[in-house]
Design a protein around this motif. Structure first.
Motif, PDB file in Angstrom:
ATOM      1  N   VAL A  97      -5.728   2.603 -13.911  1.00 44.51           N
ATOM      2  CA  VAL A  97      -5.186   1.647 -12.935  1.00 44.51           C
ATOM      3  C   VAL A  97      -5.382   2.180 -11.517  1.00 44.51           C
ATOM      4  O   VAL A  97      -5.796   1.452 -10.612  1.00 44.51           O
ATOM      5  CB  VAL A  97      -3.685   1.390 -13.200  1.00 44.51           C
ATOM      6  N   GLY A  98      -5.082   3.479 -11.320  1.00 44.85           N
ATOM      7  CA  GLY A  98      -5.276   4.079 -10.003  1.00 44.85           C
ATOM      8  C   GLY A  98      -6.727   4.017  -9.559  1.00 44.85           C
ATOM      9  O   GLY A  98      -7.023   3.712  -8.395  1.00 44.85           O
ATOM     10  N   GLU A  99      -7.662   4.281 -10.472  1.00 47.26           N
ATOM     11  CA  GLU A  99      -9.084   4.223 -10.126  1.00 47.26           C
ATOM     12  C   GLU A  99      -9.504   2.804  -9.750  1.00 47.26           C
ATOM     13  O   GLU A  99     -10.298   2.608  -8.818  1.00 47.26           O
ATOM     14  CB  GLU A  99      -9.916   4.732 -11.303  1.00 47.26           C
ATOM     15  N   ALA A 100      -8.982   1.809 -10.456  1.00 49.65           N
ATOM     16  CA  ALA A 100      -9.315   0.418 -10.148  1.00 49.65           C
ATOM     17  C   ALA A 100      -8.786   0.018  -8.773  1.00 49.65           C
ATOM     18  O   ALA A 100      -9.455  -0.691  -8.012  1.00 49.65           O
ATOM     19  CB  ALA A 100      -8.747  -0.500 -11.223  1.00 49.65           C
ATOM     20  N   ILE A 101      -7.578   0.474  -8.431  1.00 51.43           N
ATOM     21  CA  ILE A 101      -6.997   0.159  -7.126  1.00 51.43           C
ATOM     22  C   ILE A 101      -7.807   0.817  -6.010  1.00 51.43           C
ATOM     23  O   ILE A 101      -8.096   0.199  -4.972  1.00 51.43           O
ATOM     24  CB  ILE A 101      -5.524   0.600  -7.066  1.00 51.43           C
ATOM     25  N   VAL A 102      -8.195   2.076  -6.207  1.00 49.23           N
ATOM     26  CA  VAL A 102      -9.001   2.790  -5.204  1.00 49.23           C
ATOM     27  C   VAL A 102     -10.330   2.087  -4.983  1.00 49.23           C
ATOM     28  O   VAL A 102     -10.791   1.914  -3.841  1.00 49.23           O
ATOM     29  CB  VAL A 102      -9.225   4.252  -5.640  1.00 49.23           C
TER      30      VAL A 102
ATOM     31  N   VAL B 267       0.836  -1.199   0.000  1.00 46.61           N
ATOM     32  CA  VAL B 267       0.000   0.000   0.000  1.00 46.61           C
ATOM     33  C   VAL B 267       0.873   1.252   0.000  1.00 46.61           C
ATOM     34  O   VAL B 267       0.573   2.250  -0.678  1.00 46.61           O
ATOM     35  CB  VAL B 267      -0.950  -0.003   1.215  1.00 46.61           C
ATOM     36  N   ASP B 268       1.973   1.204   0.744  1.00 41.19           N
ATOM     37  CA  ASP B 268       2.859   2.369   0.861  1.00 41.19           C
ATOM     38  C   ASP B 268       3.696   2.613  -0.398  1.00 41.19           C
ATOM     39  O   ASP B 268       4.398   3.629  -0.479  1.00 41.19           O
ATOM     40  CB  ASP B 268       3.794   2.202   2.059  1.00 41.19           C
ATOM     41  N   ASP B 269       3.633   1.708  -1.371  1.00 44.37           N
ATOM     42  CA  ASP B 269       4.395   1.886  -2.604  1.00 44.37           C
ATOM     43  C   ASP B 269       3.731   2.881  -3.552  1.00 44.37           C
ATOM     44  O   ASP B 269       4.337   3.271  -4.556  1.00 44.37           O
ATOM     45  CB  ASP B 269       4.575   0.542  -3.325  1.00 44.37           C
ATOM     46  N   ILE B 270       2.504   3.256  -3.272  1.00 45.99           N
ATOM     47  CA  ILE B 270       1.766   4.156  -4.160  1.00 45.99           C
ATOM     48  C   ILE B 270       1.841   5.581  -3.628  1.00 45.99           C
ATOM     49  O   ILE B 270       1.455   5.854  -2.492  1.00 45.99           O
ATOM     50  CB  ILE B 270       0.297   3.724  -4.292  1.00 45.99           C
ATOM     51  N   ASP B 271       2.357   6.476  -4.462  1.00 45.63           N
ATOM     52  CA  ASP B 271       2.400   7.903  -4.143  1.00 45.63           C
ATOM     53  C   ASP B 271       1.235   8.559  -4.878  1.00 45.63           C
ATOM     54  O   ASP B 271       1.324   8.883  -6.066  1.00 45.63           O
ATOM     55  CB  ASP B 271       3.737   8.499  -4.585  1.00 45.63           C
ATOM     56  N   TRP B 272       0.133   8.735  -4.170  1.00 43.37           N
ATOM     57  CA  TRP B 272      -1.085   9.216  -4.819  1.00 43.37           C
ATOM     58  C   TRP B 272      -0.928  10.652  -5.302  1.00 43.37           C
ATOM     59  O   TRP B 272      -1.477  11.028  -6.342  1.00 43.37           O
ATOM     60  CB  TRP B 272      -2.267   9.107  -3.857  1.00 43.37           C
ATOM     61  N   ARG B 273      -0.217  11.496  -4.567  1.00 44.98           N
ATOM     62  CA  ARG B 273      -0.063  12.897  -4.971  1.00 44.98           C
ATOM     63  C   ARG B 273       0.775  13.025  -6.248  1.00 44.98           C
ATOM     64  O   ARG B 273       0.462  13.812  -7.138  1.00 44.98           O
ATOM     65  CB  ARG B 273       0.584  13.701  -3.836  1.00 44.98           C
ATOM     66  N   ALA B 274       1.842  12.238  -6.312  1.00 42.93           N
ATOM     67  CA  ALA B 274       2.717  12.309  -7.487  1.00 42.93           C
ATOM     68  C   ALA B 274       2.208  11.447  -8.632  1.00 42.93           C
ATOM     69  O   ALA B 274       2.680  11.578  -9.769  1.00 42.93           O
ATOM     70  CB  ALA B 274       4.134  11.874  -7.102  1.00 42.93           C
ATOM     71  N   GLY B 275       1.252  10.556  -8.334  1.00 40.94           N
ATOM     72  CA  GLY B 275       0.750   9.665  -9.372  1.00 40.94           C
ATOM     73  C   GLY B 275       1.783   8.658  -9.814  1.00 40.94           C
ATOM     74  O   GLY B 275       1.910   8.345 -10.999  1.00 40.94           O
ATOM     75  N   GLU B 276       2.536   8.107  -8.853  1.00 45.47           N
ATOM     76  CA  GLU B 276       3.598   7.144  -9.152  1.00 45.47           C
ATOM     77  C   GLU B 276       3.453   5.904  -8.274  1.00 45.47           C
ATOM     78  O   GLU B 276       2.813   5.937  -7.221  1.00 45.47           O
ATOM     79  CB  GLU B 276       4.975   7.769  -8.922  1.00 45.47           C
ATOM     80  N   ILE B 277       4.071   4.838  -8.725  1.00 49.55           N
ATOM     81  CA  ILE B 277       4.049   3.586  -7.971  1.00 49.55           C
ATOM     82  C   ILE B 277       5.440   2.972  -7.997  1.00 49.55           C
ATOM     83  O   ILE B 277       6.143   3.016  -9.021  1.00 49.55           O
ATOM     84  CB  ILE B 277       3.007   2.605  -8.568  1.00 49.55           C
ATOM     85  N   VAL B 278       5.869   2.431  -6.871  1.00 44.38           N
ATOM     86  CA  VAL B 278       7.163   1.757  -6.766  1.00 44.38           C
ATOM     87  C   VAL B 278       6.980   0.282  -7.115  1.00 44.38           C
ATOM     88  O   VAL B 278       6.095  -0.383  -6.563  1.00 44.38           O
ATOM     89  CB  VAL B 278       7.749   1.897  -5.349  1.00 44.38           C
ATOM     90  N   ILE B 279       7.789  -0.216  -8.016  1.00 40.78           N
ATOM     91  CA  ILE B 279       7.730  -1.611  -8.433  1.00 40.78           C
ATOM     92  C   ILE B 279       8.924  -2.352  -7.833  1.00 40.78           C
ATOM     93  O   ILE B 279      10.074  -1.948  -8.040  1.00 40.78           O
ATOM     94  CB  ILE B 279       7.752  -1.743  -9.969  1.00 40.78           C
ATOM     95  N   ARG B 280       8.644  -3.411  -7.100  1.00 36.95           N
ATOM     96  CA  ARG B 280       9.693  -4.237  -6.498  1.00 36.95           C
ATOM     97  C   ARG B 280      10.064  -5.329  -7.495  1.00 36.95           C
ATOM     98  O   ARG B 280       9.428  -6.376  -7.554  1.00 36.95           O
ATOM     99  CB  ARG B 280       9.195  -4.831  -5.179  1.00 36.95           C
ATOM    100  N   GLY B 281      11.103  -5.061  -8.279  1.00 39.10           N
ATOM    101  CA  GLY B 281      11.446  -5.937  -9.380  1.00 39.10           C
ATOM    102  C   GLY B 281      12.423  -7.041  -9.025  1.00 39.10           C
ATOM    103  O   GLY B 281      12.712  -7.312  -7.851  1.00 39.10           O
ATOM    104  N   LYS B 282      12.965  -7.661 -10.061  1.00 39.86           N
ATOM    105  CA  LYS B 282      13.901  -8.769  -9.888  1.00 39.86           C
ATOM    106  C   LYS B 282      15.214  -8.270  -9.296  1.00 39.86           C
ATOM    107  O   LYS B 282      15.623  -7.137  -9.536  1.00 39.86           O
ATOM    108  CB  LYS B 282      14.159  -9.437 -11.244  1.00 39.86           C
ATOM    109  N   GLY B 283      15.846  -9.126  -8.509  1.00 35.50           N
ATOM    110  CA  GLY B 283      17.142  -8.782  -7.938  1.00 35.50           C
ATOM    111  C   GLY B 283      17.094  -7.683  -6.903  1.00 35.50           C
ATOM    112  O   GLY B 283      18.107  -7.017  -6.654  1.00 35.50           O
TER     113      GLY B 283
END
Length: 415
Positions: free
Chosen positions: A299-304, A271-287
C-alpha cells in the motif's frame, strides 16, 4: 488561416471588447487553479461564443445573469455532448463577473430562502458540535429535513411549531410508497434527528422524534457478502492500467482491501496522516475518531508511486480529482465507479446485484475469520465501537460453530 481559426479569433476580440480586462482576469484565475492549457482554451472559446451571441442580440454586460446566459447558450447550437460543458463554463464565468460587481446581480432571497438558510446553518452546527457527525452525514440529515419541509410547506416559509405527527407519517408514506421502493433506510433516522433538534431549540413544543418508526432490517439470516482472497487479488489487479488515474485508483483500492477501510475514510486521508518512518497511517474514522494503523508495504509503495507521478494539487488531501483544479472528492462515489469498472474488466461477478464499496471490507474480515483470526482481532482491525457489530462474521467461522452446536436428537431423543 482557416475559417474556424478566423472565427475563433474574432470571438476572442469580441469578448475583449465586451468584457474588457475581465477576460484576461478569468484566464489568470483558471491558470492559478491548475487548469491545463487545453481546458483554459476551451473555457475561453465558450466565453468568446457567449460574447458573440450577446453582441448579435444587442445585450449589454450589465444585463447578464444566469437565467439569461442559459438561454444564450441554448441558441448557440452546441452538439449534445458539448452543451453541458458550455452551460457549466458560461455559468461559472457569470459568477466570476458577479463576484467583481459586473452584470445583473441575482434577485434578493425570498422569506422562505432566508428562513431555510438560517435553519440549515443552526441545524448543521448542532449536528457538527453536539453530535460529532461527519460532513457527509450532516449533508444527508439536512437533505431529508429539507425534503420534508418542501413536502409540508411548499413555497411557504412555514411555521415549524405547527408540524404534527400526521405530517411526518404522510411524508414517510410518500417517500417509501413510491415505485420502485426506496432503498435508502436512513430517512427515519435523519428525520428523528431533525425533530429532536426542533424540540431542543423550542421550535416545536412536542418531541415528534419519539413517534417516528424505525425501518425494519431483517439481518437474522443474512451472511456477509464477500469475495475470496483470490478474487480480491484479481479485482485489485484489474484496477491497474495505463490511464493517468490508474495509480491513484490502485492505491485507494489497496487501502480498502488491505486495511478494510470505509470508502469515506479513504478519501479523507491527508498527506500528513502518513508517518513514513514508523510505517503507520492515521485513519479519520466515524464520529471524529482517529486511529493509527500499520501501513502495509504494498500500500505504501502504491501511494508513493501515485504521489511521485500523478498527484498535482495544492490541497493536503492525499487523493484528489485528476481534473483541474484538482480538488478533493466531495464523496466516495469515485470508489464505487472504480470497482464497477474493475469487476467488468476482471470478469468477476459481484456477489450481490449491485456493486458495494464495502465488499472489500467484508471480504477482508470474512477471510481473516476463516483463516483463524479471533473476533477481537477482526474488531480491532475494522475499528468497530461495539463487538456486537463484529458478531456478524462469527457466522462464517464454521469450525467454531461446530464446536458449540448441540448434536441432532436421535430417535426418541426429542420430547
Amino acid at each position: 488561416m482557416n475559417t474556424h481559426q478566423q472565427t475563433t479569433n474574432e470571438a476572442h476580440v469580441t469578448a475583449r471588447e465586451l468584457f474588457g480586462e475581465h477576460v484576461s482576469s478569468f484566464r489568470q484565475y483558471l491558470v492559478g487553479h491548475n487548469y491545463v492549457t487545453n481546458t483554459v482554451q476551451q473555457y475561453m472559446r465558450c466565453v468568446g461564443a457567449l460574447a458573440a451571441t450577446m453582441k448579435a442580440d444587442g445585450i449589454a454586460v450589465g444585463e447578464l445573469n444566469e437565467a439569461l446566459v442559459l438561454d444564450l447558450v441554448d441558441r448557440q447550437g452546441w452538439p449534445e455532448g458539448r452543451h453541458y460543458y458550455a452551460v457549466t463554463i458560461a455559468k461559472r464565468f457569470v459568477r466570476f463577473l458577479h463576484d467583481r460587481g459586473v452584470g445583473q446581480l441575482p434577485p434578493p432571497p425570498t422569506e422562505k430562502e432566508i428562513a431555510r438558510k438560517e435553519l440549515r446553518k443552526e441545524y448543521e452546527s448542532y449536528l457538527r458540535r453536539q453530535r460529532g457527525l461527519s460532513e457527509s452525514t450532516i449533508f444527508g440529515c439536512w437533505h431529508q429535513a429539507n425534503r420534508f419541509l418542501e413536502y409540508r410547506f411548499g413555497e411557504e416559509a412555514g411555521d415549524l411549531s405547527k408540524i404534527t405527527a400526521t405530517d411526518i407519517i404522510d411524508f414517510l408514506q410518500h417517500v417509501t410508497g413510491r415505485k420502485p421502493p426506496v432503498r435508502n433506510k436512513t430517512v427515519s433516522t435523519h428525520l428523528r434527528s431533525f425533530f429532536r433538534f426542533l424540540f431542543q431549540t423550542k421550535r416545536n413544543g412536542a418531541n415528534l422524534a419519539k413517534g417516528i418508526p424505525s425501518v425494519a432490517q431483517c439481518y437474522g439470516k443474512r451472511l456477509p457478502v464477500h469475495l475470496t482472497s483470490e478474487q480480491t487479488e484479481v479485482l485489485v489487479d484489474a484496477v491497474r492500467g495505463n490511464k493517468p488515474t490508474s495509480r491513484r485508483n490502485h492505491a485507494m483500492v489497496l487501502l480498502l482491501a488491505r486495511l478494510g477501510l470505509r470508502p469515506q475514510e479513504v478519501i479523507r486521508i491527508q498527506v500528513d496522516d502518513i508517518d513514513w518512518r514508523a510505517g503507520e497511517i492515521v485513519i479519520r474514522g466515524k464520529g471524529g475518531r482517529h486511529d493509527r494503523l500499520p501501513l502495509p508495504t504494498d500500500v505504501g509503495e502504491a501511494i508513493v508511486e501515485y504521489i511521485r507521478n500523478d498527484r498535482v494539487t495544492e490541497s493536503r488531501t492525499l487523493f484528489v480529482s485528476n481534473h483541474a483544479p484538482h480538488k478533493p472528492f466531495k464523496n466516495a462515489e469515485v470508489l464505487n465507479t472504480v470497482l464497477v469498472k474493475a469487476f467488468a474488466k476482471s470478469g468477476l461477478t459481484p456477489p450481490i446485484p449491485y456493486t458495494c464499496t464495502h465488499i472489500l471490507r467484508h471480504s477482508l474480515a470474512t477471510n481473516l475469520v476463516r483463516q483463524g483470526a479471533s473476533l477481537d482481532e477482526v474488531s480491532n482491525l475494522l475499528r468497530h465501537r461495539s463487538q456486537t457489530t463484529t458478531m456478524l462474521y462469527a457466522r462464517m467461522d464454521v469450525d467454531g460453530l461446530r464446536s458449540i452446536a448441540l448434536p441432532w436428537p436421535g430417535e426418541g431423543g426429542a420430547q
